[in-house]
Motif scaffolding. Structure first.
Motif, PDB file in Angstrom:
ATOM      1  N   HIS A  59      26.484  33.166  45.073  1.00 48.00           N
ATOM      2  CA  HIS A  59      27.175  33.447  44.137  1.00 48.00           C
ATOM      3  C   HIS A  59      27.264  35.059  44.021  1.00 48.00           C
ATOM      4  O   HIS A  59      28.045  35.641  43.626  1.00 48.00           O
ATOM      5  CB  HIS A  59      27.012  32.620  43.004  1.00 48.00           C
ATOM      6  CG  HIS A  59      25.884  32.987  42.106  1.00 48.00           C
ATOM      7  ND1 HIS A  59      24.558  32.685  42.542  1.00 48.00           N
ATOM      8  CD2 HIS A  59      25.671  33.684  40.818  1.00 48.00           C
ATOM      9  CE1 HIS A  59      23.849  33.256  41.620  1.00 48.00           C
ATOM     10  NE2 HIS A  59      24.152  33.672  40.821  1.00 48.00           N
ATOM     11  N   ASN A  60      25.931  35.625  44.270  1.00 51.66           N
ATOM     12  CA  ASN A  60      25.657  36.906  43.913  1.00 51.66           C
ATOM     13  C   ASN A  60      26.441  37.653  44.945  1.00 51.66           C
ATOM     14  O   ASN A  60      27.034  38.634  44.512  1.00 51.66           O
ATOM     15  CB  ASN A  60      24.229  37.252  43.846  1.00 51.66           C
ATOM     16  CG  ASN A  60      23.570  36.842  42.593  1.00 51.66           C
ATOM     17  OD1 ASN A  60      24.144  37.394  41.646  1.00 51.66           O
ATOM     18  ND2 ASN A  60      22.463  36.427  42.605  1.00 51.66           N
ATOM     19  N   GLY A  61      26.543  37.315  46.091  1.00 58.03           N
ATOM     20  CA  GLY A  61      27.397  37.941  47.128  1.00 58.03           C
ATOM     21  C   GLY A  61      28.724  38.151  46.677  1.00 58.03           C
ATOM     22  O   GLY A  61      29.384  39.140  47.076  1.00 58.03           O
ATOM     23  N   LEU A  62      29.329  36.862  46.341  1.00 53.44           N
ATOM     24  CA  LEU A  62      30.772  36.984  46.246  1.00 53.44           C
ATOM     25  C   LEU A  62      31.094  37.641  44.822  1.00 53.44           C
ATOM     26  O   LEU A  62      32.117  38.221  44.887  1.00 53.44           O
ATOM     27  CB  LEU A  62      31.188  35.213  45.911  1.00 53.44           C
ATOM     28  CG  LEU A  62      31.053  34.457  47.073  1.00 53.44           C
ATOM     29  CD1 LEU A  62      31.532  32.843  46.753  1.00 53.44           C
ATOM     30  CD2 LEU A  62      32.098  34.907  48.127  1.00 53.44           C
ATOM     31  N   ILE A  63      30.273  37.905  43.742  1.00 54.13           N
ATOM     32  CA  ILE A  63      30.589  38.413  42.627  1.00 54.13           C
ATOM     33  C   ILE A  63      30.491  39.909  42.891  1.00 54.13           C
ATOM     34  O   ILE A  63      31.361  40.888  42.621  1.00 54.13           O
ATOM     35  CB  ILE A  63      29.581  38.102  41.522  1.00 54.13           C
ATOM     36  CG1 ILE A  63      29.674  36.721  41.084  1.00 54.13           C
ATOM     37  CG2 ILE A  63      29.436  39.395  40.467  1.00 54.13           C
ATOM     38  CD1 ILE A  63      28.635  36.129  40.169  1.00 54.13           C
ATOM     39  N   CYS A  64      29.555  40.199  43.803  1.00 51.97           N
ATOM     40  CA  CYS A  64      29.484  42.031  44.094  1.00 51.97           C
ATOM     41  C   CYS A  64      30.602  42.179  44.914  1.00 51.97           C
ATOM     42  O   CYS A  64      31.455  43.409  44.645  1.00 51.97           O
ATOM     43  CB  CYS A  64      28.121  42.012  44.626  1.00 51.97           C
ATOM     44  SG  CYS A  64      27.848  43.694  45.242  1.00 51.97           S
ATOM     45  N   ALA A  65      31.021  41.532  45.873  1.00 54.98           N
ATOM     46  CA  ALA A  65      32.143  41.535  46.763  1.00 54.98           C
ATOM     47  C   ALA A  65      33.522  41.876  45.914  1.00 54.98           C
ATOM     48  O   ALA A  65      34.317  42.773  46.014  1.00 54.98           O
ATOM     49  CB  ALA A  65      32.226  40.528  47.931  1.00 54.98           C
ATOM     50  N   THR A  66      33.593  40.732  45.033  1.00 61.15           N
ATOM     51  CA  THR A  66      34.784  40.795  44.022  1.00 61.15           C
ATOM     52  C   THR A  66      34.834  42.106  43.318  1.00 61.15           C
ATOM     53  O   THR A  66      36.008  42.841  43.193  1.00 61.15           O
ATOM     54  CB  THR A  66      34.941  39.464  43.388  1.00 61.15           C
ATOM     55  OG1 THR A  66      34.638  38.338  44.076  1.00 61.15           O
ATOM     56  CG2 THR A  66      36.128  39.421  42.267  1.00 61.15           C
ATOM     57  N   LEU A  67      33.904  42.404  42.736  1.00 65.51           N
ATOM     58  CA  LEU A  67      33.985  43.670  41.802  1.00 65.51           C
ATOM     59  C   LEU A  67      34.255  45.000  42.608  1.00 65.51           C
ATOM     60  O   LEU A  67      35.089  45.713  42.331  1.00 65.51           O
ATOM     61  CB  LEU A  67      32.707  43.754  41.053  1.00 65.51           C
ATOM     62  CG  LEU A  67      32.515  42.719  39.970  1.00 65.51           C
ATOM     63  CD1 LEU A  67      31.060  42.721  39.318  1.00 65.51           C
ATOM     64  CD2 LEU A  67      33.429  42.782  38.990  1.00 65.51           C
ATOM     65  N   LEU A  68      33.647  44.952  43.781  1.00 67.18           N
ATOM     66  CA  LEU A  68      33.981  46.013  44.728  1.00 67.18           C
ATOM     67  C   LEU A  68      35.244  46.286  45.229  1.00 67.18           C
ATOM     68  O   LEU A  68      36.236  47.160  45.196  1.00 67.18           O
ATOM     69  CB  LEU A  68      33.032  46.255  45.964  1.00 67.18           C
ATOM     70  CG  LEU A  68      31.582  46.318  45.557  1.00 67.18           C
ATOM     71  CD1 LEU A  68      30.837  46.159  46.825  1.00 67.18           C
ATOM     72  CD2 LEU A  68      31.119  47.594  44.961  1.00 67.18           C
ATOM     73  N   ALA A  69      35.932  44.827  45.728  1.00 63.71           N
ATOM     74  CA  ALA A  69      37.141  44.964  45.960  1.00 63.71           C
ATOM     75  C   ALA A  69      38.342  45.262  44.959  1.00 63.71           C
ATOM     76  O   ALA A  69      39.248  46.032  45.034  1.00 63.71           O
ATOM     77  CB  ALA A  69      37.492  43.474  46.632  1.00 63.71           C
ATOM     78  N   LYS A  70      37.881  44.688  43.550  1.00 67.53           N
ATOM     79  CA  LYS A  70      38.549  45.056  42.553  1.00 67.53           C
ATOM     80  C   LYS A  70      38.896  46.497  42.300  1.00 67.53           C
ATOM     81  O   LYS A  70      39.757  47.142  41.583  1.00 67.53           O
ATOM     82  CB  LYS A  70      38.190  44.317  41.282  1.00 67.53           C
ATOM     83  CG  LYS A  70      38.598  42.954  41.067  1.00 67.53           C
ATOM     84  CD  LYS A  70      38.170  42.159  39.598  1.00 67.53           C
ATOM     85  CE  LYS A  70      39.036  41.207  39.403  1.00 67.53           C
ATOM     86  NZ  LYS A  70      39.001  40.940  38.002  1.00 67.53           N
ATOM     87  N   ALA A  71      37.665  47.454  42.665  1.00 62.49           N
ATOM     88  CA  ALA A  71      37.848  48.702  42.509  1.00 62.49           C
ATOM     89  C   ALA A  71      38.339  49.679  43.685  1.00 62.49           C
ATOM     90  O   ALA A  71      38.353  50.640  43.690  1.00 62.49           O
ATOM     91  CB  ALA A  71      36.200  49.298  42.308  1.00 62.49           C
ATOM     92  N   GLY A  72      39.212  48.783  44.761  1.00 59.82           N
ATOM     93  CA  GLY A  72      39.774  49.329  45.476  1.00 59.82           C
ATOM     94  C   GLY A  72      38.961  49.408  46.788  1.00 59.82           C
ATOM     95  O   GLY A  72      39.725  50.072  47.942  1.00 59.82           O
ATOM     96  N   GLN A  73      38.109  48.765  47.158  1.00 57.83           N
ATOM     97  CA  GLN A  73      37.413  49.030  48.445  1.00 57.83           C
ATOM     98  C   GLN A  73      37.594  47.958  49.233  1.00 57.83           C
ATOM     99  O   GLN A  73      38.294  46.684  48.742  1.00 57.83           O
ATOM    100  CB  GLN A  73      35.594  48.735  48.226  1.00 57.83           C
ATOM    101  CG  GLN A  73      34.941  49.644  47.501  1.00 57.83           C
ATOM    102  CD  GLN A  73      33.407  50.000  47.960  1.00 57.83           C
ATOM    103  OE1 GLN A  73      33.092  48.834  48.524  1.00 57.83           O
ATOM    104  NE2 GLN A  73      32.918  50.776  47.414  1.00 57.83           N
ATOM    105  N   ARG A  74      37.662  48.104  50.512  1.00 59.99           N
ATOM    106  CA  ARG A  74      37.937  47.014  51.602  1.00 59.99           C
ATOM    107  C   ARG A  74      36.515  46.557  52.028  1.00 59.99           C
ATOM    108  O   ARG A  74      35.905  47.145  52.422  1.00 59.99           O
ATOM    109  CB  ARG A  74      38.407  47.839  52.891  1.00 59.99           C
ATOM    110  CG  ARG A  74      38.871  46.890  53.707  1.00 59.99           C
ATOM    111  CD  ARG A  74      39.957  47.536  54.898  1.00 59.99           C
ATOM    112  NE  ARG A  74      40.346  46.013  55.731  1.00 59.99           N
ATOM    113  CZ  ARG A  74      39.918  46.392  57.172  1.00 59.99           C
ATOM    114  NH1 ARG A  74      39.602  47.523  57.692  1.00 59.99           N
ATOM    115  NH2 ARG A  74      40.629  45.370  57.759  1.00 59.99           N
ATOM    116  N   VAL A  75      36.797  45.136  51.602  1.00 55.65           N
ATOM    117  CA  VAL A  75      35.063  44.500  51.766  1.00 55.65           C
ATOM    118  C   VAL A  75      35.232  43.075  52.695  1.00 55.65           C
ATOM    119  O   VAL A  75      36.246  42.495  52.549  1.00 55.65           O
ATOM    120  CB  VAL A  75      34.724  44.013  50.140  1.00 55.65           C
ATOM    121  CG1 VAL A  75      33.441  43.194  50.153  1.00 55.65           C
ATOM    122  CG2 VAL A  75      34.899  45.135  49.133  1.00 55.65           C
ATOM    123  N   LEU A  76      34.127  43.120  53.408  1.00 56.04           N
ATOM    124  CA  LEU A  76      34.232  42.028  54.197  1.00 56.04           C
ATOM    125  C   LEU A  76      32.668  41.262  53.867  1.00 56.04           C
ATOM    126  O   LEU A  76      31.715  41.771  53.729  1.00 56.04           O
ATOM    127  CB  LEU A  76      34.020  42.444  55.711  1.00 56.04           C
ATOM    128  CG  LEU A  76      33.623  41.275  56.607  1.00 56.04           C
ATOM    129  CD1 LEU A  76      34.752  40.173  56.796  1.00 56.04           C
ATOM    130  CD2 LEU A  76      33.328  41.795  58.051  1.00 56.04           C
TER     131      LEU A  76
END
Ligand SMILES: Cc1cc2nc3c(=O)[nH]c(=O)nc-3n(C[C@H](O)[C@H](O)[C@H](O)COP(=O)(O)OP(=O)(O)OC[C@H]3O[C@@H](n4cnc5c(N)ncnc54)[C@H](O)[C@@H]3O)c2cc1C
Length: 514
Positions: A13-30
């Motif tokens: 859950h922490n990895g998914l939360i971190c990834a989502t917040l980064l992507a929402k800020a415009g990052q390309r996240v894998l």
């Protein structure tokens, strides 16, 4: 060869939360996840044909604002409106029913003391709440942000007023036993209240250290630490996180284990530039965020040749052996607990503080207890799709079970533990053995191999006072940044620790975007 702004290791859950917040800020996240499903310790899986359960079984630490920030309602997850009551069972006393503000089945004195106890803890928890959602100041750090965080902490405590502040400073490091002894007479009530400070840690009621702080951290969740299980249960949370990540543009690859974090540089500094997968594929990214535990991240994925000797020694010394096992039963009918009309709450089978302490003693000396203590939930009463119609799942957290007993987890040792657990259950729910169609026992060693967590620890690293706050997991990596430029931590091994709170993931994303 693809290039991403950020790679997140692990779809817990922490990895998914971190990834989502980064992507929402415009990052390309894998996101790269070793298992075939997302959710980490919160993932649901079939443990017996037609029966499903997850290692993490209920919510108590999840903050309401996180659910809002991630728009999880849009993806099918909302916290339950009401909480599960806690049922404390003991062979010698009538069942005790514990709610948010009241308790029944105890003397009038204990019932009244409970209100004072909860009120006081809620006051302390509210004062500390902002700091679980903040980056801890670095030791020796003098930036304005760090000084402001220190000042904010001091101010919050000062605003408690002199009496509450003195009381907070007095109780913050008390053993749970001393705290509840000051308030209550009922042994079963005291044992159940101790449970919430110690479950998941290598602590018993008499242990000094951080149990009260852990309890206050848990109480910062949406229902002041009360447990809840909404429609859809833990599975709905994980599925909503996955959907939110995908809606934000995150790419998630399951069944894809990272073998190595790619690092380049010289003695003037190391910088990470991506990862190598176990398949041999290289994936490039400017930043890598690991939700794997600190020992896995630094000792296995980075490797000691890239680390300062002092730092790698500190990581090696981290205490990460778990002490909690998980038991799942597939039941052909609803179990009947003596004295309990409907077992739809959370049931604590720990009749006294001494029973917990003695169970801890056995495990301290290397073996699981002769008389195990546990917390039980029948999640299928709230989420019928976990089992075939009319049938049920029993999910239990069993304290204290060592990760690495002498001689290892032989089949003989496992069978002995299964028998002990069934004997305890039979005492409180006569006939449960007859109802049992199948069983899964996950020792901390099983959690380590099957869920990729060093030591199978609930919090990825023991939340002891020397591994907490600005020391979590070590002072060099306590602000989510690590000594390797571009490499961050975002899992339970980072501040403020484990439980389904999402705080490490959210805090790490904020630091990366700063
Ligand atoms: C027995 C038990 C019961 C619990 N019950 C509860 C509960 O009822 N309520 C609660 O709030 N908390 C509970 N917890 C605690 C909670 O489950 C954890 O603290 C929390 O799930 C940690 O989340 P995380 O995202 O930080 O890490 P994890 O959930 O551990 O996720 C990390 C992910 O990283 C992946 N990974 C690791 N290495 C690699 C690699 N090399 N490559 C790719 N992926 C990798 C793993 O597969 C995993 O999916 C329980 C814990 C245990 C052990």
């Amino acid at each position: 060869m693809s290039t991403y702004d950020t790679i997140v290791i692990g779809a817990g859950h922490n990895g998914l939360i971190c990834a989502t917040l980064l992507a929402k800020a415009g990052q390309r996240v894998l996101v790269l996840e070793a298992s075939d499903s997302q959710g980490g310790l919160a993932a649901s899986r079939e443990f017996h044909p037609g029966f499903h359960a997850s290692v993490a079984q209920s919510f108590y630490a999840l903050p309401a604002n996180l659910i809002k920030d991630l728009d999880l309602a849009k993806h099918g997850f909302e916290l339950a409106d009401s909480c599960l009551h806690t049922i404390a069972l003991s062979p010698d006393e009538a069942p005790i029913i514990i709610g948010d503000e009241s308790v029944s089945g105890v003397s009038a004195d204990d019932a009244s003391a409970y209100q004072t106890y909860r009120r006081q803890l809620k006051t302390f928890s509210a004062a500390l709440a902002p700091f679980w959602e903040k980056t801890m100041p670095g030791i020796g750090g003098n930036s304005l942000k760090e000084l402001l965080t220190f000042a904010h902490m001091g101010l919050k405590l000062r605003m408690l007023g002199k009496d509450d502040m003195l009381e907070f400073l007095r109780v913050a490091s008390l053993p749970m036993r001393d705290l509840v002894d000051e308030h209550f007479k009922s042994e079963a009530l005291k044992a159940a209240l101790c449970w919430d400070g110690i479950v998941g840690s290598k602590l018993a009621p008499r242990s000094p250290n951080q149990a009260v702080l852990t309890l206050l951290n848990r109480m910062a969740g949406a229902h002041a630490g009360q447990h809840s299980l909404p429609a859809g249960g833990v599975a709905a949370f994980v599925s909503a996180l996955g959907a939110a990540a995908q809606a934000a543009g995150v790419e998630i690859r399951l069944g894809t284990a990272v073998k190595q974090v790619l690092i380049e540089g010289d003695e003037d500094g190391q910088r990470c530039r991506g990862v190598v997968l176990t398949s041999g594929e290289t994936v490039n990214a400017a930043k890598v965020v690991s939700s794997a535990d600190p020992k896995t991240t630094f000792l296995k994925l980075v490797g000691t040749p890239y680390l300062e000797i002092e730092f790698s020694n500190r990581i090696r010394r981290l205490r990460c052996d778990g002490f909690v096992a998980k038991l799942h039963l597939a039941l052909k009918g609803r179990p009947q607990f003596t004295g309990v009309s409907t077992p739809d709450g959370r049931i604590i089978l720990a009749p006294s503080m001494d029973a917990i302490e003695f169970a801890f003693d056995d495990a301290k000396y290397g073996d699981s207890s002769e008389h195990p203590v546990m917390e039980i939930l029948i999640p299928s009463l709230h989420q019928p799709d976990l089992a075939p119609a009319g049938q049920h799942v029993l999910s239990a957290q069993v304290m204290y079970v060592p990760a690495h007993p002498e001689g290892g987890w032989t089949e003989e040792r496992r069978q002995a533990l299964r028998e002990k657990l069934m004997a305890v259950l039979e005492r409180y729910a006569p006939g449960i053995g007859e109802l049992t169609l199948g069983m899964e026992l996950l020792t901390p060693a099983d959690l380590e191999t099957q869920y990729h967590v060093s030591g199978g620890h609930w919090h990825h690293a023991e939340p002891a006072i020397d591994q907490l706050l600005m020391m979590r997991p070590t002072y060099e990596a306590a602000q989510y940044r690590t000594p390797i430029e571009g490499l961050y931590l975002c899992g339970a091994g980072a501040h403020p620790g484990g439980d389904l709170s999402g705080n490490p993931g959210r805090n790490a994303a904020r630091e990366i975007l700063a």
